[in-house]
Scaffold this motif. Structure first.
Motif, mmCIF file in Angstrom:
data_model
loop_
_atom_site.group_PDB
_atom_site.id
_atom_site.type_symbol
_atom_site.label_atom_id
_atom_site.label_comp_id
_atom_site.label_asym_id
_atom_site.label_seq_id
_atom_site.Cartn_x
_atom_site.Cartn_y
_atom_site.Cartn_z
ATOM 1 N N ALA A 16 2.606 9.186 6.661
ATOM 2 C CA ALA A 16 3.179 9.264 8.235
ATOM 3 C C ALA A 16 3.013 7.803 8.790
ATOM 4 C CB ALA A 16 2.171 10.218 8.953
ATOM 5 N N PHE A 17 1.838 7.203 8.380
ATOM 6 C CA PHE A 17 1.801 5.637 8.983
ATOM 7 C C PHE A 17 3.018 4.879 8.281
ATOM 8 C CE2 PHE A 17 0.224 1.490 7.770
ATOM 9 C CZ PHE A 17 -0.223 1.084 8.723
ATOM 10 N N GLY A 18 3.313 5.029 7.210
ATOM 11 C CA GLY A 18 4.321 4.200 6.510
ATOM 12 C C GLY A 18 5.578 4.515 7.001
ATOM 13 N N VAL A 53 0.913 -1.259 -0.034
ATOM 14 C CA VAL A 53 -0.202 0.028 0.077
ATOM 15 C C VAL A 53 1.022 1.198 0.170
ATOM 16 C CG1 VAL A 53 -1.641 1.216 1.333
ATOM 17 C CG2 VAL A 53 -2.042 -1.145 1.026
ATOM 18 N N LEU A 54 1.933 1.111 0.752
ATOM 19 C CA LEU A 54 2.889 2.364 0.903
ATOM 20 C C LEU A 54 3.623 2.605 -0.376
ATOM 21 C CD1 LEU A 54 4.358 4.574 2.641
ATOM 22 C CD2 LEU A 54 6.127 2.832 3.233
ATOM 23 N N PHE A 88 3.778 6.394 -5.368
ATOM 24 C CA PHE A 88 3.854 6.566 -6.697
ATOM 25 C C PHE A 88 2.585 7.421 -7.085
ATOM 26 C CE2 PHE A 88 6.311 2.862 -7.487
ATOM 27 C CZ PHE A 88 7.250 3.111 -8.710
ATOM 28 N N ILE A 89 1.422 7.500 -6.183
ATOM 29 C CA ILE A 89 0.651 8.239 -6.646
ATOM 30 C C ILE A 89 1.181 9.848 -6.055
ATOM 31 C CG2 ILE A 89 -1.562 9.246 -5.497
ATOM 32 C CD1 ILE A 89 -2.387 6.492 -5.070
ATOM 33 N N GLU A 90 1.796 9.968 -5.129
ATOM 34 C CA GLU A 90 2.338 11.206 -4.760
ATOM 35 C C GLU A 90 3.482 11.715 -5.559
ATOM 36 O OE1 GLU A 90 2.503 14.497 -1.474
ATOM 37 O OE2 GLU A 90 0.991 12.919 -2.402
ATOM 38 N N THR A 93 2.055 -7.293 -4.072
ATOM 39 C CA THR A 93 1.257 -7.079 -5.256
ATOM 40 C C THR A 93 -0.163 -6.661 -5.092
ATOM 41 O OG1 THR A 93 2.744 -8.365 -6.556
ATOM 42 C CG2 THR A 93 0.968 -7.598 -7.468
ATOM 43 N N VAL A 94 -0.789 -7.261 -4.234
ATOM 44 C CA VAL A 94 -2.153 -6.982 -3.785
ATOM 45 C C VAL A 94 -2.346 -5.314 -3.035
ATOM 46 C CG1 VAL A 94 -4.120 -7.472 -2.208
ATOM 47 C CG2 VAL A 94 -3.052 -9.254 -3.590
ATOM 48 N N GLY A 95 -1.310 -5.359 -2.249
ATOM 49 C CA GLY A 95 -1.032 -4.247 -1.159
ATOM 50 C C GLY A 95 -1.031 -2.747 -2.383
ATOM 51 N N VAL A 96 -0.049 -2.846 -3.403
ATOM 52 C CA VAL A 96 0.058 -1.874 -4.436
ATOM 53 C C VAL A 96 -1.227 -1.761 -4.890
ATOM 54 C CG1 VAL A 96 1.164 -1.107 -6.413
ATOM 55 C CG2 VAL A 96 2.381 -2.380 -4.474
ATOM 56 N N THR A 97 -1.681 -2.522 -5.669
ATOM 57 C CA THR A 97 -3.316 -2.688 -6.275
ATOM 58 C C THR A 97 -4.271 -1.840 -5.570
ATOM 59 O OG1 THR A 97 -2.475 -4.763 -7.533
ATOM 60 C CG2 THR A 97 -4.741 -3.692 -7.731
#
Length: 240
Positions: free
Chosen positions: A195-197, A116-117, A122-124, A172-176
């Protein structure tokens, strides 16, 4: 969104490969304690630099309330995962796998969080995402080794390799999930996740990697590798 997801997944594939490489190394040539400590120091330096150079600057100008909230959630989450791991080990859950069950579940959850991080970074900003993905690939290499080494010796090699393969799939699931759910999210939401990451990765460095590495007497090589890892990522950030 599709472009961001493709970019994030392409760089995440490095971590997936790293997990498999770690599994292969652990199966066919398990590292001795000193070598394992050296890799842990290197991984700690890499992750520490990624947090310092990429994540913290991105949240530096955000609302203190947002930053504190993200850090608090990250710390509570990591402490909860640690307690879950210890509870599984103490209750001997998993039969022959009891010794490894807590570690594997902890790593599995960490892989989802890391995924997820990566997606959010990548979004940022793409450059930030690349640095974080590279840093976590080195972390995952060590975790793949650690998980397979902890498994019962009587397990078949193909069964052992399924563990790091699962780690790669979870990341991979987390990224998606990260990209699909947080693309276009409010800045405050992104800041909380970053901040969580940052808190989660700092916990990993200080309470996991360096603690485990400290069980082996430190050498000039292991200490140097920490700074080599830190400088490598820091210089990549400067060049990028």
């Amino acid at each position: 969104m599709a472009e961001t997801l493709i970019q994030a997944l392409s760089y995440t594939s490095l971590a997936v490969v790293a997990a498999l490489v770690g599994g292969v190394v652990a199966v066919y040539r398990p590292p001795d304690p000193q070598m394992e400590s050296n890799v842990q120091h290197l991984a700690a330096g890499v992750v520490f630099a990624a947090v310092a150079a990429e994540l913290l600057p991105d949240i530096h100008n955000k609302s203190p309330t947002v930053v504190v909230s993200g850090f608090a959630i990250g710390i509570v989450t990591m402490l909860g995962i640690h307690r879950l791991s210890k509870a599984i080990e103490n209750r001997d859950i998993g039969g022959n796998f009891a010794g490894a069950a807590g570690l594997i579940i902890t790593i599995a959850i960490d892989m989802l969080i890391d995924g997820v991080l990566i997606g959010v970074t990548f979004i940022e900003e793409t450059t930030t995402g690349v640095i974080i993905a590279l840093a976590l690939a080195i972390e995952v290499l060590f975790l793949g080794v650690a998980a397979v080494v902890a498994l019962p010796e009587e397990m078949r090699n193909i069964q052992k390799m399924a563990v790091p393969a699962t780690f790669g799939a979870l990341m991979t699931v987390g990224v998606t999930v990260g990209v699909l759910t947080l693309e276009g999210a409010a800045e405050a939401t992104i800041a909380v996740v970053l901040a969580f990451g940052a808190a989660a990765l700092l916990y990993l460095v200080t309470e996991e990697l360096l603690v485990k590495a400290g069980k082996v007497p430190q050498t000039p090589v292991s200490t140097t590798l920490f700074f080599v890892g830190f400088l490598t990522i820091f210089l990549l950030d400067i060049i990028g």
